[in-house]
Write a protein that holds these residues in place. Structure first.
Motif, PDB file in Angstrom:
ATOM      1  N   SER A 512       0.834  -1.199   0.000  1.00  0.00           N
ATOM      2  CA  SER A 512       0.000   0.000   0.000  1.00  0.00           C
ATOM      3  C   SER A 512       0.869   1.250   0.000  1.00  0.00           C
ATOM      4  CB  SER A 512      -0.912   0.005   1.231  1.00  0.00           C
ATOM      5  OG  SER A 512      -1.741  -1.130   1.245  1.00  0.00           O
ATOM      6  N   PRO A 513       0.329   2.389  -0.455  1.00  0.00           N
ATOM      7  CA  PRO A 513       1.105   3.631  -0.417  1.00  0.00           C
ATOM      8  C   PRO A 513       1.508   3.984   1.005  1.00  0.00           C
ATOM      9  CG  PRO A 513      -0.832   3.882  -1.808  1.00  0.00           C
ATOM     10  CD  PRO A 513      -0.975   2.567  -1.108  1.00  0.00           C
ATOM     11  N   GLY A 514       2.647   4.609   1.127  1.00  0.00           N
ATOM     12  CA  GLY A 514       3.133   5.030   2.438  1.00  0.00           C
ATOM     13  C   GLY A 514       4.474   4.417   2.769  1.00  0.00           C
ATOM     14  N   LEU A 515       5.365   5.227   3.295  1.00  0.00           N
ATOM     15  CA  LEU A 515       6.702   4.781   3.688  1.00  0.00           C
ATOM     16  C   LEU A 515       6.903   5.029   5.174  1.00  0.00           C
ATOM     17  CD1 LEU A 515       8.748   6.405   0.756  1.00  0.00           C
ATOM     18  CD2 LEU A 515       7.866   4.064   0.856  1.00  0.00           C
ATOM     19  N   THR A 516       7.713   4.201   5.796  1.00  0.00           N
ATOM     20  CA  THR A 516       8.074   4.397   7.200  1.00  0.00           C
ATOM     21  C   THR A 516       9.330   5.255   7.263  1.00  0.00           C
ATOM     22  OG1 THR A 516       7.144   2.261   7.843  1.00  0.00           O
ATOM     23  CG2 THR A 516       8.708   3.269   9.356  1.00  0.00           C
ATOM     24  N   LEU A 517       9.200   6.450   7.810  1.00  0.00           N
ATOM     25  CA  LEU A 517      10.336   7.358   7.909  1.00  0.00           C
ATOM     26  C   LEU A 517      11.244   6.948   9.061  1.00  0.00           C
ATOM     27  CD1 LEU A 517       8.463  10.760   7.472  1.00  0.00           C
ATOM     28  CD2 LEU A 517       9.851   9.595   5.764  1.00  0.00           C
ATOM     29  N   LYS A 518      12.528   7.145   8.861  1.00  0.00           N
ATOM     30  CA  LYS A 518      13.457   6.967   9.970  1.00  0.00           C
ATOM     31  C   LYS A 518      13.263   8.128  10.948  1.00  0.00           C
ATOM     32  CE  LYS A 518      15.086   3.427   7.796  1.00  0.00           C
ATOM     33  NZ  LYS A 518      14.639   2.075   8.188  1.00  0.00           N
ATOM     34  N   SER A 519      13.576   7.888  12.195  1.00  0.00           N
ATOM     35  CA  SER A 519      13.416   8.950  13.195  1.00  0.00           C
ATOM     36  C   SER A 519      14.354  10.105  12.871  1.00  0.00           C
ATOM     37  CB  SER A 519      13.720   8.410  14.592  1.00  0.00           C
ATOM     38  OG  SER A 519      15.106   8.143  14.734  1.00  0.00           O
ATOM     39  N   PRO A 520      13.995  11.345  13.217  1.00  0.00           N
ATOM     40  CA  PRO A 520      14.877  12.493  12.933  1.00  0.00           C
ATOM     41  C   PRO A 520      16.274  12.319  13.500  1.00  0.00           C
ATOM     42  CG  PRO A 520      12.710  13.255  13.630  1.00  0.00           C
ATOM     43  CD  PRO A 520      12.725  11.763  13.842  1.00  0.00           C
ATOM     44  N   GLU A 521      16.374  11.738  14.699  1.00  0.00           N
ATOM     45  CA  GLU A 521      17.692  11.544  15.318  1.00  0.00           C
ATOM     46  C   GLU A 521      18.527  10.542  14.519  1.00  0.00           C
ATOM     47  OE1 GLU A 521      14.656  12.896  18.136  1.00  0.00           O
ATOM     48  OE2 GLU A 521      14.787  11.113  16.857  1.00  0.00           O
ATOM     49  N   LEU A 522      17.870   9.476  14.050  1.00  0.00           N
ATOM     50  CA  LEU A 522      18.605   8.472  13.272  1.00  0.00           C
ATOM     51  C   LEU A 522      19.021   9.041  11.924  1.00  0.00           C
ATOM     52  CD1 LEU A 522      19.658   5.626  12.890  1.00  0.00           C
ATOM     53  CD2 LEU A 522      17.382   4.927  12.118  1.00  0.00           C
ATOM     54  N   GLU A 523      18.123   9.761  11.258  1.00  0.00           N
ATOM     55  CA  GLU A 523      18.477  10.364   9.967  1.00  0.00           C
ATOM     56  C   GLU A 523      19.665  11.308  10.101  1.00  0.00           C
ATOM     57  OE1 GLU A 523      15.643  11.188   6.403  1.00  0.00           O
ATOM     58  OE2 GLU A 523      14.580  11.786   8.211  1.00  0.00           O
ATOM     59  N   ALA A 524      19.646  12.154  11.134  1.00  0.00           N
ATOM     60  CA  ALA A 524      20.742  13.108  11.334  1.00  0.00           C
ATOM     61  C   ALA A 524      22.063  12.378  11.560  1.00  0.00           C
ATOM     62  CB  ALA A 524      20.421  14.021  12.516  1.00  0.00           C
ATOM     63  N   LYS A 525      22.031  11.305  12.355  1.00  0.00           N
ATOM     64  CA  LYS A 525      23.257  10.543  12.632  1.00  0.00           C
ATOM     65  C   LYS A 525      23.767   9.859  11.375  1.00  0.00           C
ATOM     66  CE  LYS A 525      26.171   9.131  15.862  1.00  0.00           C
ATOM     67  NZ  LYS A 525      27.174   8.411  15.047  1.00  0.00           N
ATOM     68  N   LEU A 526      22.861   9.310  10.594  1.00  0.00           N
ATOM     69  CA  LEU A 526      23.255   8.673   9.338  1.00  0.00           C
ATOM     70  C   LEU A 526      23.896   9.675   8.389  1.00  0.00           C
ATOM     71  CD1 LEU A 526      20.058   6.502   8.841  1.00  0.00           C
ATOM     72  CD2 LEU A 526      22.367   5.584   9.011  1.00  0.00           C
ATOM     73  N   ASN A 527      23.288  10.845   8.261  1.00  0.00           N
ATOM     74  CA  ASN A 527      23.841  11.874   7.375  1.00  0.00           C
ATOM     75  C   ASN A 527      25.251  12.259   7.792  1.00  0.00           C
ATOM     76  OD1 ASN A 527      21.326  11.857   6.146  1.00  0.00           O
ATOM     77  ND2 ASN A 527      20.599  13.676   7.193  1.00  0.00           N
ATOM     78  N   ASP A 528      25.456  12.470   9.081  1.00  0.00           N
ATOM     79  CA  ASP A 528      26.775  12.875   9.579  1.00  0.00           C
ATOM     80  C   ASP A 528      27.807  11.769   9.391  1.00  0.00           C
ATOM     81  OD1 ASP A 528      25.716  15.289  10.330  1.00  0.00           O
ATOM     82  OD2 ASP A 528      25.454  14.755  12.437  1.00  0.00           O
ATOM     83  N   ASP A 529      27.439  10.544   9.757  1.00  0.00           N
ATOM     84  CA  ASP A 529      28.413   9.449   9.747  1.00  0.00           C
ATOM     85  C   ASP A 529      28.801   9.035   8.334  1.00  0.00           C
ATOM     86  OD1 ASP A 529      28.264   9.537  12.447  1.00  0.00           O
ATOM     87  OD2 ASP A 529      27.766   7.432  12.742  1.00  0.00           O
ATOM     88  N   VAL A 530      27.825   8.942   7.444  1.00  0.00           N
ATOM     89  CA  VAL A 530      28.128   8.557   6.069  1.00  0.00           C
ATOM     90  C   VAL A 530      28.938   9.650   5.380  1.00  0.00           C
ATOM     91  CG1 VAL A 530      27.100   8.077   3.814  1.00  0.00           C
ATOM     92  CG2 VAL A 530      26.171   7.001   5.868  1.00  0.00           C
ATOM     93  N   ALA A 531      28.588  10.915   5.616  1.00  0.00           N
ATOM     94  CA  ALA A 531      29.351  12.021   5.022  1.00  0.00           C
ATOM     95  C   ALA A 531      30.791  12.017   5.505  1.00  0.00           C
ATOM     96  CB  ALA A 531      28.680  13.347   5.357  1.00  0.00           C
ATOM     97  N   ALA A 532      31.012  11.670   6.767  1.00  0.00           N
ATOM     98  CA  ALA A 532      32.360  11.668   7.329  1.00  0.00           C
ATOM     99  C   ALA A 532      33.258  10.645   6.660  1.00  0.00           C
ATOM    100  CB  ALA A 532      32.293  11.411   8.828  1.00  0.00           C
ATOM    101  N   ALA A 533      32.672   9.543   6.157  1.00  0.00           N
ATOM    102  CA  ALA A 533      33.478   8.474   5.559  1.00  0.00           C
ATOM    103  C   ALA A 533      33.383   8.442   4.040  1.00  0.00           C
ATOM    104  CB  ALA A 533      33.033   7.128   6.125  1.00  0.00           C
ATOM    105  N   ALA A 534      32.657   9.371   3.442  1.00  0.00           N
ATOM    106  CA  ALA A 534      32.362   9.308   2.009  1.00  0.00           C
ATOM    107  C   ALA A 534      33.589   9.472   1.124  1.00  0.00           C
ATOM    108  CB  ALA A 534      31.327  10.373   1.645  1.00  0.00           C
TER     109      ALA A 534
END
Length: 759
Positions: A512-534
């Motif tokens: 069905s339509p609709g996605l489960t969003l990651k929590s804001p805290e998890l998204e922010a951590k993912l953005n920082d950590d992946v960018a640091a190792a990119a």
């Protein structure tokens, strides 16, 4: 009658008596009963002792397991807390270095602006923008060319403001972003006021523009198009509709005969931007493609009288003081769009070349409701909408006037099928390659949408579009937000919002339509950590990510090989898991032991593989599913440590013994009705087999991967620490020397595009 003695029939058939078995005495029966009861009691006591021992062993094993889990959790928290505290110095140092570079960059930009002696307002200064808006609101040009020139200049200010707004969105400055959005709306509103002013002059002085018994004016500058037709001399025409055509600006409206008998003015305009959706407080599921077309049917003032060659008397009325007035027609006012036998207006406008993909089948056209302040389809016959891809012309029929727009769903290209972030060799307009100049410091970010890819090249603080091939954007140096807003204007939305997750349709069949969003805290951590190792690692999305919920995220990673042979030979991908510590397995196994300090996220490299399970073969779904399960169990046994193998064997033996005992206990009781029960179970089995899926219900294996030393890796606060366990020293050194601005640019792109929630 023959003289012989006859025996009774019963007597003839009775067999001779034999000696019977001696009957047991009452005492003997009582003794046997007591012996059986004693035997059963002994067996019961032994069974109770065995069960008690089994439960005691289980309790001891559970206690030992719980103690081990608590000990592991305590040690894990101790290590994670130490890592969090010890790395603060590095984090603060990197932030200070980035701030220093940003300050230097700002100073250089300010000096460049000062030396240019440009009096254009500073888009980052609220006071200067306010002053400029106030000044522009006072301008009421009569000349169309002058008005268009002022509109174009205002749009350059709006472009600068868009950059500031995009930068604020990248940094999470919601207050500045909201302020910029309001200023942007007010700036463009001043342009509309100027065009109204010169249009009012043309209406009042229509006699000065009269040619061949009509006024027909059309002009365009930098995407803004305006056409004015004033019907001062009523003439009959053949056909049902009279075309009012402005070929120079790609606008046209066909009017019915009833309008041609009226002395009116018809104005068509096209703005290459959407300045109306901002007013829709509820938000919209659609996005405007290209810009907004406006159709106005205007009333004319009384005709002027020429007294002398140099004298003209123009009547002045309250209605025609300083504003345009709509003509009294069925196409405006409260009755607009109601129909009731009114002939429709047929409008045509040319979609700008900047729009990347125009929906050719069933294009959707909407009108702006000035009362409800939202887009509506009322008064527009969607069945007659036509788009001609050869000349990019869109035609529609409407029973109302006002603003119109071609729209498409905001999520037409979402979610992402895949995303990739990888170090790369720089792409330039020339194919020249200098190893010293081009090696390192360049990253390619690819988002696979439903039907095409968006590929962005990142170098320091600059983003460049590589795909799709948009000539005006290809390899153009832009800030992250600036580029994504430019793509949005061209109909490519890769800046999804939380609301977009509600209507986005996933790729899994039947979902069905609709996605489960990651929590804001998890998204922010993912953005920082992946960018640091990119700068040193390849990253790409995993099919597991969408299955793990809002507090866990999985993706693939490996050390890049781009600098050692151009990725001709690559490492295998490993699965990275970043999750909320409070919802991790170790926290659930040992509740109440403690918690990790904010942001409370940790990462690990785990054993889970990306490969899809083998498809089930054959016509029997039960057998096919069992084969898959057997294959998975075989893999688990092959890969498991010896201790796990022993535990599995012991478990199977226990289950076998318990099964044999249960079978023995029930064997004597099951005599009658056995065939009927078997038949019933067979029928139930057939019904159950029909709903067994061909694919096994997989479970994510978050067991931590063994490192190069054969020891299981630890969880870490920072992803780079987890990657350190599986990579070369060179990879970590490359991370250390990557520019802070490069990391920030990657982080901002991830923040805006949200691949962890929308893939």
């Amino acid at each position: 009658g023959d003289g012989r003695e006859r025996l009774p029939p019963t007597a003839a058939k009775m067999p001779p008596k034999k000696g019977g078995k001696k009957k047991k005495s009452k005492a003997e029966l009582e003794a046997e009963k007591e012996a059986l009861e004693a035997q059963l009691e002994q067996e019961r006591i032994l069974a109770e002792k065995a069960e008690a021992q089994r439960l005691a062993d289980l309790a001891a094993a559970e206690k030992k397991k719980k103690e081990e889990q608590i000990a592991y959790r305590e040690l894990e928290l101790k290590k994670l807390t130490h890592e969090l505290e010890s790395c603060q110095v590095e984090v603060l140092a990197a932030a200070e270095q980035l701030a220093a570079e940003e300050a230097k960059k700002t100073e250089e930009l300010e000096w460049a602006k000062y030396t240019e002696c440009d009096d254009k307002p500073d888009a980052s200064s609220e006071s200067e923008i306010n002053t400029y808006i106030s000044q522009e609101q006072e301008k009421k040009p009569d000349d169309l060319d002058e008005a268009l020139a002022q509109c174009i200049y205002t749009e350059t200010v709006a472009t600068d403001l868009l950059k500031v707004m995009a930068g604020a969105q990248c940094s999470g400055d919601n207050t500045t972003q909201a302020g910029c959005e309001q200023f942007l709306h007010e700036l463009r509103a001043t342009s509309s006021t100027k065009l109204d002013s010169c249009s009012l002059y043309m209406v009042k002085h229509a006699d000065e523009f009269l040619e061949h018994d009509q006024v027909l004016i059309a002009k365009k500058q930098a995407g803004i198009r305006i056409g004015m037709w004033i019907n001062m001399v009523v003439k009959n025409f053949r056909g049902a509709l009279k075309p009012i055509v402005y070929p120079e600006i790609g606008l046209q409206v066909d009017i019915p005969k009833a309008l041609n008998t009226m002395q009116i003015g018809i104005r068509l305009m096209y703005h290459p931007y959407d300045n109306l959706s901002y007013l829709d407080a509820s938000g919209a599921d659609d996005m405007v493609l290209g810009g907004v077309m406006t159709l106005d049917i205007l009333a004319l003032p009384p005709k002027p009288k020429r007294v002398k060659p140099q004298w003209v008397l123009r009547p002045t009325t309250v209605d025609f003081g300083s504003e345009l007035q709509p003509a009294d027609t069925p196409y405006s006012g409260e009755s607009a769009g109601a129909g009731g036998g009114v002939a429709a207006l047929r409008c045509t406008f040319q979609v700008p070349d900047s729009v990347f993909m125009v929906p050719e089948e069933n294009p959707k056209v909407v009108a702006w409701d000035t009362q409800k302040l939202k887009w509506t389809m009322d008064g527009i016959d969607q069945n007659t909408n036509e788009y001609n891809s050869a000349n990019r012309q869109l035609r529609f029929h409407t029973l109302r006037t006002g603003a119109f727009a071609l729209v498409q769903s905001r999520v037409v290209h979402l979610p992402y099928r895949q995303w990739k972030l990888e170090p790369a060799l720089k792409v330039s307009e020339t194919d020249d390659f200098d190893v010293d100049d081009d090696e390192e410091g360049c990253i390619h970010y690819t988002l696979s949408l439903r039907s095409f890819d968006v590929k962005i090249q990142i170098r320091d603080a600059v983003c460049q579009l590589l795909e799709p091939n948009l000539p005006d954007l290809y390899l153009k140096d832009m800030a992250p937000g600036e580029l994504l807003y430019a793509l949005f204007d061209r109909g490519i939305n890769i800046m999804p919002t939380d609301a977009d997750a509600i209507t986005a349709q996933g790729y899994d069949e039947g979902v069905s339509p609709g996605l489960t969003l990651k929590s804001p805290e998890l998204e922010a951590k993912l953005n920082d950590d992946v960018a640091a190792a990119a700068a040193s690692f390849d990253f790409q999305g995993s099919r597991w990510n969408r299955k793990l919920g809002k507090l866990h995220s999985a993706f693939l990673t490996r050390e890049t090989s781009i600098y050692t042979g151009g990725n001709a030979e690559t490492f295998d991908f490993d699965m990275a898991l970043v999750e909320s510590d409070a919802e991790s397995r170790s926290a659930r196994d040992a509740p109440g032991v403690g918690e990790l300090a904010s942001p409370g996220m940790k990462s690990a490299i785990v054993v889970q593989k990306e490969a899809e399970p083998k498809p089930a073969l054959g016509d029997d779904p039960v057998a096919a599913a069992a084969a898959l399960l057997a294959d998975d169990e075989e893999k688990v046994v092959d890969d498991a440590p010896a201790a796990v193998e022993e535990t599995a064997v012991e478990g199977e033996e226990e289950k076998k013994a318990e099964g044999e005992e249960a079978a023995a206990a029930e064997g004597e009781e099951k005599k009658e009705g056995e065939a009927g029960e078997d038949e019933k179970k067979g029928e139930e089995g057939d019904r159950g087999a029909a709903v067994v899926p061909l694919m096994v219900n997989e479970q994510f294996d978050d067991t931590r991967l063994n490192g190069s030393d054969g020891v299981q890796t630890d969880t870490h606060v920072y992803l780079t620490k987890s990657l350190q366990d599986i990579c070369s020293e060179e990879a970590m050194e490359r991370i250390g020397r990557s520019p802070p601005q490069l990391k920030q640019t990657v982080q901002q792109l991830l923040l805006l595009t949200r691949p962890f929630s929308f893939s």
